[in-house]
Design a protein around this motif. Structure first.
Motif, mmCIF file in Angstrom:
data_model
loop_
_atom_site.group_PDB
_atom_site.id
_atom_site.type_symbol
_atom_site.label_atom_id
_atom_site.label_comp_id
_atom_site.label_asym_id
_atom_site.label_seq_id
_atom_site.Cartn_x
_atom_site.Cartn_y
_atom_site.Cartn_z
ATOM 1 N N PHE A 148 0.830 -1.204 0.000
ATOM 2 C CA PHE A 148 0.000 0.000 0.000
ATOM 3 C C PHE A 148 0.862 1.252 0.000
ATOM 4 N N ASN A 149 1.931 1.230 0.778
ATOM 5 C CA ASN A 149 2.827 2.390 0.824
ATOM 6 C C ASN A 149 3.745 2.449 -0.387
ATOM 7 N N MET A 150 4.171 1.298 -0.899
ATOM 8 C CA MET A 150 4.993 1.284 -2.115
ATOM 9 C C MET A 150 4.219 1.843 -3.292
ATOM 10 N N ALA A 203 2.446 -3.949 -10.771
ATOM 11 C CA ALA A 203 2.574 -5.396 -10.607
ATOM 12 C C ALA A 203 3.938 -5.874 -11.103
ATOM 13 N N VAL A 204 4.362 -5.364 -12.250
ATOM 14 C CA VAL A 204 5.681 -5.732 -12.774
ATOM 15 C C VAL A 204 6.774 -5.291 -11.813
ATOM 16 N N HIS A 205 6.625 -4.079 -11.267
ATOM 17 C CA HIS A 205 7.617 -3.557 -10.324
ATOM 18 C C HIS A 205 7.706 -4.450 -9.084
ATOM 19 N N CYS A 206 6.559 -4.878 -8.579
ATOM 20 C CA CYS A 206 6.545 -5.729 -7.380
ATOM 21 C C CYS A 206 7.263 -7.049 -7.632
ATOM 22 N N ILE A 235 10.490 -8.951 -6.030
ATOM 23 C CA ILE A 235 10.432 -10.307 -5.476
ATOM 24 C C ILE A 235 11.533 -11.179 -6.068
ATOM 25 N N MET A 236 11.651 -11.163 -7.385
ATOM 26 C CA MET A 236 12.604 -12.055 -8.044
ATOM 27 C C MET A 236 14.054 -11.699 -7.706
ATOM 28 N N TYR A 237 14.339 -10.420 -7.520
ATOM 29 C CA TYR A 237 15.702 -10.028 -7.194
ATOM 30 C C TYR A 237 16.012 -10.165 -5.705
ATOM 31 N N ALA A 281 -3.631 -10.607 -19.733
ATOM 32 C CA ALA A 281 -2.407 -10.143 -20.405
ATOM 33 C C ALA A 281 -1.445 -9.518 -19.399
ATOM 34 N N GLY A 282 -1.992 -8.798 -18.400
ATOM 35 C CA GLY A 282 -1.131 -8.209 -17.374
ATOM 36 C C GLY A 282 -0.421 -9.262 -16.549
ATOM 37 N N ILE A 283 -1.139 -10.350 -16.207
ATOM 38 C CA ILE A 283 -0.515 -11.436 -15.438
ATOM 39 C C ILE A 283 0.568 -12.118 -16.268
ATOM 40 N N ILE A 284 0.288 -12.318 -17.549
ATOM 41 C CA ILE A 284 1.270 -12.968 -18.422
ATOM 42 C C ILE A 284 2.512 -12.092 -18.582
ATOM 43 N N GLN A 285 2.307 -10.780 -18.645
ATOM 44 C CA GLN A 285 3.459 -9.877 -18.739
ATOM 45 C C GLN A 285 4.312 -9.959 -17.480
ATOM 46 N N VAL A 286 3.659 -10.087 -16.330
ATOM 47 C CA VAL A 286 4.398 -10.270 -15.083
ATOM 48 C C VAL A 286 5.186 -11.581 -15.129
#
Length: 821
Positions: free
Chosen positions: A203-205, A273-276, A280-282, A312-317
């Motif tokens: 929420f803050n991010m 979502a991509v940023h999150c 996570i991955m890094y 499409a957004g989930i697949i891009q993530v």
């Protein structure tokens, strides 16, 4: 003012209470009495068994001051608690910590922001203290709930709101640090805690004005940013939380992220979502990457009926996660990733087909068109993900994925594919074929195999060149491009792009190596199949310019990568056969397509003549091209494909100087040591069982054996092939090319092995099927090739290409070798 007692009563009070009372001044503005605080600290260190009583008494005073809103004395009490906590480290400190946490809780429960911040600061100091022994009974449920609530503060004053949120984030960070260093650290990873902590941080991010789109691991924020910006502090805490996650609790930390993104509808657009998931991955350990990918795939399955842009957004993530995971450990999820993506590709095509069928006029049709475009976004995202994932796999895994995708491609008339297309219809099936082949094209991009057998094994080549894939010009283009990816092992394709007459092939600086034994064996076994695919592909009525360009590139790549002397002769025979088919036009092709075939043959013969560097052959080809440039430019690719030139009405009346002549080619190559006997045998495409399953015309119509073509339909001069007498053995030789001998040997070996090992019922069923197939073929051939004899001793006239063979009495023809293997 604190409560004062008389001297007599004071003397009777316990010493620890007197010491505690003395640290509070009469005026709270004077602050903590340092001299008395030193006495209290010395007493606590000297008599650690009194710590719990000191803590209880301080907690009692602090609770009373909080209720009476004596903030000054509250500050003094907390300062004293902090100093005692830092000074004492004995085992007796456990009861004191309980009193301390009770006082912190009292401050967090108060409605005053200053007291909440004060309690948080004290808790953070406590969290940084390493205790000698773990506490098996202490729980932090209240603090997790309270700090999470502070992260969502909605105070009317922006400055106070920011201050409270920062305090909440720092409190969560303190809880995480305290619990992960404790023996009972698993408690913080329980879902009821993660469901509060993770959304509070996200929420803050989410309040970051500009979402960071960095590909690599971002640099650590400065200390000033951490203290002043809740978003930066929350992101730093989120990274720290994930960095401490282990195999058993990774999923509990990731799942709340999906819930937050769903609840706030952050998949479309999906920048946050991509940023999150980049964070996570890094942040997680590399060996746990496949856990995150599995969670994304599972969420994609759960949201399969959502709007196309959400999917499409989930697949891009997923693509971004795969791009990072591909650099480390993928784990056992490779086939699961591709299987899930292909399943959603089929669902997307099915949704698209249903929308097209259910569309109507007016506003509904506009809505349907919008959904159709959105589904294309989903499909392109899936293909991009498949391609990127596949291109980052090692070669052995990429080969498996190629086979896996090829096994999903639906083929008309067969049930070999594993993809459910029952709900798609013809249009949807064609669409899924295109999507799967595009996916396969991306997976094969950049694939370099040492031998062509590794890149194109029979189990992959056969379905790839299936006749049903040749019914649509776009499908055929994709098939050819996949073949180019696998054949082009020296990156020559870019130099061959576009169909044209190349003045000097040496300028292209073609890279090639000596043909290895495995490649020679491959061409002996599969060469006829490749030639047939090119031959029939040139004769399709829906071909466009790109089809001819790709077919030309196919011929050129075979010449570069796989051609020895025998293959070169076969390719020249194939080119002459294509020229013959354009002249005779047994398939009734439009004039543009006939001229396109002639241009393709010219471009290829110009290329191959310079590649093998036989001067007489080059001279003949150059002369024909020169004459065409002046008299028939529509036979050259530069004109027919790029200029709106006038097309001829007929090709049969052209002079033989405009054509490439078999006898002159044979003469030129024979003088250079080539074995040219087979050049006099016209090329005939190989007959396969798949022709019975395809939707194409009967194979009898495509084989270059024409019946009852009168001599006046052939040019007066022998344009391409020499006329020769034919016997049954000669006819058999014309049909069975040299590559067939090896195939026959292999077929006989397999038959013997099958009769030795296969069950009797299976052998009987196959023999019956072969017998029925042979009966049908004989019926077709006899019906189409034997015309009513003009005399009682009637004869059969057979032609192949431009060569018309001598009439043979029907009653003298024998078929001694017809049998069922």
């Amino acid at each position: 003012m604190p409560t004062r007692v008389c001297c007599c009563c004071s003397a009777l009070r316990p010493r620890y209470k007197r010491l505690v009372d003395n640290i509070f001044p009469e005026d709270p503005k004077d602050g903590l009495v340092k001299a008395d605080m030193e006495k209290l600290t010395f007493y606590a260190v000297s008599a650690p068994e009194k710590l719990d009583r000191i803590g209880s008494y301080l907690a009692e005073r602090l609770s009373r001051d909080v209720v009476r809103h004596r903030s000054g004395y509250v500050l003094i009490a907390m300062e004293a608690l902090d100093q005692l906590l830092m000074a004492c480290h004995s085992q007796s400190i456990k009861p004191f910590v309980e009193s301390f946490l009770h006082m912190v809780a009292k401050l967090l429960e108060s409605g005053e922001p200053k007291l909440q911040v004060l309690g948080t600061n004290s808790f953070v100091k406590f969290a940084n203290i390493e205790e000698d022994t773990p506490s098996y009974h202490r729980r932090y449920d209240f603090f997790v709930s309270r700090f999470s609530a502070m992260c969502h503060s909605c105070h009317s004053d922006p400055e106070i709101r920011t201050e409270i949120r920062i305090a909440g984030i720092r409190g969560i960070q303190g809880v995480v640090r305290k619990t992960v260093n404790d023996e009972l650290r698993a408690t913080i990873w329980e879902p009821q805690h993660m469901d509060k902590i993770v959304p509070s941080l996200l929420f803050n991010m989410q309040k970051i004005e500009e979402v960071d789109s960095r590909i690599g691991p971002p640099s650590s924020p400065s200390a000033t940013d951490k203290e002043e910006n809740p978003a930066v502090l929350a992101e730093n805490c989120f990274r720290e939380l994930l960095g401490r996650a282990t195999f058993g609790n990774m999923n509990n930390a990731v799942r709340p992220v999906f819930a937050h993104l769903d609840h706030h509808k952050l998949w479309d657009p999906n920048e946050f979502a991509v940023h999150c998931f980049k964070i996570i991955m890094y942040s997680i350990q590399a060996q746990y990457s496949h856990h995150v990918i599995q969670e994304i795939l599972g969420h994609l399955d759960a949201r399969k009926k959502d709007a196309p842009r959400v999917r499409a957004g989930i697949i891009q993530v997923l693509l971004e996660a795969v791009a990072i995971a591909a650099k480390g450990s993928i784990g056992p999820t490779v086939l699961e990733v591709f299987n899930t993506l292909l399943k959603h590709l089929r669902l997307s095509v099915e949704f698209e087909a249903n929308d097209l069928q259910g569309g109507s006029v007016g506003s509904v049709s506009l809505n349907t068109s919008s959904k159709d475009n959105d589904e294309k976004i989903v499909q392109n995202a899936i293909i991009q993900t498949i391609g990127f994932f596949g291109s980052n796999l090692p070669d052995y895994q990429r080969s498996e994925i190629m086979m896996f995708i090829m096994g999903k491609v639906p083929v008309f008339g067969t049930s070999t594919h594993t993809l459910d297309i029952s709900q798609l219809g013809d249009l949807g099936t064609r669409r899924i074929q295109i999507m799967l082949l595009r996916s396969l094209l991306m997976v094969t991009s950049g694939y370099k195999a040492k031998t062509i057998v590794t890149a194109l094994p029979g189990s992959f080549l056969d379905p790839l060149l299936s006749p049903s894939l040749m019914e649509d010009y776009e499908l055929r283009q994709l098939v050819l491009e996949v073949m180019h990816n696998l054949m082009d092992r020296h990156d020559n394709r870019a130099k061959l792009r576009g169909i044209r007459i190349i003045p000097d092939v040496a300028d292209l600086k073609i890279k090639r190596e000596k043909i290895c034994r495995q490649d020679t064996s491959f061409m002996k076994k599969n060469g006829q199949q490749l030639y047939r695919h090119i031959y029939l592909g040139c004769k399709e009525e829906d071909n466009v310019q790109k089809n001819y360009e790709l077919l030309y590139t196919s011929l050129a790549l075979i010449t570069i990568e796989l051609a020895n002397e025998e293959v070169v002769i076969d390719l020249i025979r194939l080119a002459i056969a294509l020229q013959d088919s354009a002249i005779i036009n047994e398939d009734n092709l439009p004039m543009f397509h006939r001229c396109g075939i002639m241009a393709l043959v010219a471009a290829y013969l110009n290329f191959v003549s310079q590649m093998i560097a036989v001067p007489a052959f080059c001279q003949h080809v150059s002369k024909v091209i020169e004459i065409r440039t002046m008299e028939a430019p529509y036979f050259l690719p530069e004109h027919i494909f790029r200029d709106k030139c006038m097309l001829p009405k007929s090709l049969e009346k052209h002079e033989k100087d405009l054509y490439f002549l078999t006898n002159k080619i044979a003469e030129s190559l024979g003088g250079s040591g080539y074995s040219v006997e087979r050049l006099s045998v016209p090329y005939v495409p190989q007959v396969t069982d798949e022709d019975r399953l395809s939707r194409r015309k009967s194979i009898v119509d495509t084989v270059s054996i024409q019946v009852d073509i009168l001599s006046n339909n052939v040019p007066s001069d022998d344009v391409v092939s020499n006329t020769e007498e034919i016997t049954f053995e000669a006819l058999k030789k014309a049909i069975d090319t040299s590559g067939m001998e090896e195939q026959e040997k292999e077929k006989r070996r397999l038959v013997i092995e099958k009769f030795q090992k296969a069950p009797f019922e299976e052998i009987a069923a196959q023999c019956e099927s072969k017998a029925n197939l042979l009966h049908d073929r004989l019926a077709q051939i006899l019906e189409l090739t034997i015309r009513p004899p003009p005399s009682p001793s009637g004869t059969l006239t057979i032609t192949s290409g431009h060569a018309q063979y001598q009439s043979v009495p029907v009653y003298e023809m024998k078929f001694p070798d017809l049998c069922v293997y």
